[in-house]
Scaffold this active site. Structure first.
Site, PDB file in Angstrom:
ATOM      1  N   ASP A   1       0.867  -1.180   0.000  1.00 25.78           N
ATOM      2  CA  ASP A   1       0.000   0.000   0.000  1.00 25.78           C
ATOM      3  C   ASP A   1       0.898   1.222   0.000  1.00 25.78           C
ATOM      4  O   ASP A   1       1.945   1.241   0.650  1.00 25.78           O
ATOM      5  CB  ASP A   1      -0.976  -0.001   1.178  1.00 25.78           C
ATOM      6  CG  ASP A   1      -0.308  -0.078   2.540  1.00 25.78           C
ATOM      7  OD1 ASP A   1      -0.139   0.978   3.184  1.00 25.78           O
ATOM      8  OD2 ASP A   1       0.030  -1.200   2.970  1.00 25.78           O
TER       9      ASP A   1
ATOM     10  N   GLU B   1      -8.558   4.553  11.634  1.00 30.56           N
ATOM     11  CA  GLU B   1      -7.582   4.504  12.721  1.00 30.56           C
ATOM     12  C   GLU B   1      -7.549   5.866  13.399  1.00 30.56           C
ATOM     13  O   GLU B   1      -7.900   6.884  12.807  1.00 30.56           O
ATOM     14  CB  GLU B   1      -6.195   4.125  12.193  1.00 30.56           C
ATOM     15  CG  GLU B   1      -5.712   4.974  11.021  1.00 30.56           C
ATOM     16  CD  GLU B   1      -4.431   4.437  10.398  1.00 30.56           C
ATOM     17  OE1 GLU B   1      -3.433   4.307  11.146  1.00 30.56           O
ATOM     18  OE2 GLU B   1      -4.424   4.155   9.189  1.00 30.56           O
TER      19      GLU B   1
END
Length: 274
Positions: free
Chosen positions: A72, A159
């Site tokens: 990623d 997050e």
């Protein structure tokens, strides 16, 4: 590979619904979920597939027991040579597209086009911002990420961000889950693919994300196999390091494993293109 994983990954192949608003096929069944196998899908014990600048001392459940690995990326990786990335046996990539309701990753368009041109299956992800509504953020993502039937499902990155200079808000778990559903449902309706949820253990536990039983999870766990951190919660992708090193990327890279065998990966990819 135990039968449980094979069934879970392929279960999403059932017929879908056609959304009247835009004619897109929307999944009528839960997105494919992977469960923890009793025996890992051994891909060989030859050691790590990629170099790691700060490797963890893995126990019996090692990342390289899995056959399919990807990365990623965001602007922090700088200029990426996607042909070199593909040549280094990277199987997939998740590319940061947006954050909040007004931030576009400046490398997204280039990475999105060049990854596809290099033959790397890729999906886009959104980093959630707690001081904007989910509706605004979903619209911002849709504005910048084009529909592409060959793309992997979109990802919602959830997050806590204590370093944010503009938003220290931590909503109650009930509000977090409510807003997540707005974002996820909006993207599924638009793209015709059920989004994946990315998260870390502290956020997962605090907000009781195990309630999202119909969504696939991409779990961060860099100091142990996901089963050691998240118990028996199903997962599809595992982010196992943030300090990887591979051709085509300068500096550290996040590296991830897919939960199934290579044959199951190919079947899952085919499902995304239907």
């Amino acid at each position: 590979m135990p039968v449980l994983i094979g069934i879970a990954i392929l279960s999403g192949c059932a017929a879908g619904l056609v959304d009247a608003a835009d004619g897109l096929k929307v999944s009528a069944t839960p997105a494919p979920q992977s469960a923890h196998p009793a025996t890992l899908p051994a891909a060989g014990d030859d050691g790590p597939r990629f170099h790691d600048h700060a490797p963890h001392e893995w126990g019996t459940r090692k990342p390289w027991h899995y056959a399919v690995h990807g990365i990623d990326v965001s602007r922090y990786q700088g200029e990426i040579d996607w042909l070199q990335v593909r040549a280094d046996s990277v199987d997939f990539a998740f590319i940061k597209a947006t954050e909040g309701g007004d931030r576009l990753d400046e490398t997204f368009k280039q990475n999105w086009a060049q990854a596809k041109a290099a033959g790397v299956p890729r999906g886009a992800y959104h980093f959630y911002y707690f001081c904007r509504s989910a509706k605004e953020q979903a619209q911002w993502f849709i504005r910048h990420v084009p529909r592409d039937t060959t793309a992997l499902p979109p990802v919602l990155d959830m997050e806590w961000n204590p370093k944010s200079p503009t938003c220290k808000l931590r909503p109650a778990p009930e509000m977090v889950r409510k807003e997540m559903r707005v974002f996820l449902d909006t993207l599924e309706k638009h793209y015709g693919k059920r989004p994946i949820i990315y998260t870390a253990i502290d956020f997962f536990e605090h907000n009781d994300l195990k309630q999202f039983k119909n969504h696939s999870f991409w779990l961060r766990s860099v100091a142990g196999h996901p089963q050691e951190k998240y118990g028996d919660h199903p997962w599809l992708f595992w982010q196992y390091t943030g300090t990887g090193s591979l051709a085509g990327i300068t500096g550290d890279a996040d590296i991830n494993a897919f939960a199934g065998t290579r044959a199951e990966w190919q079947a899952w990819l085919q499902q995304q293109n239907e």
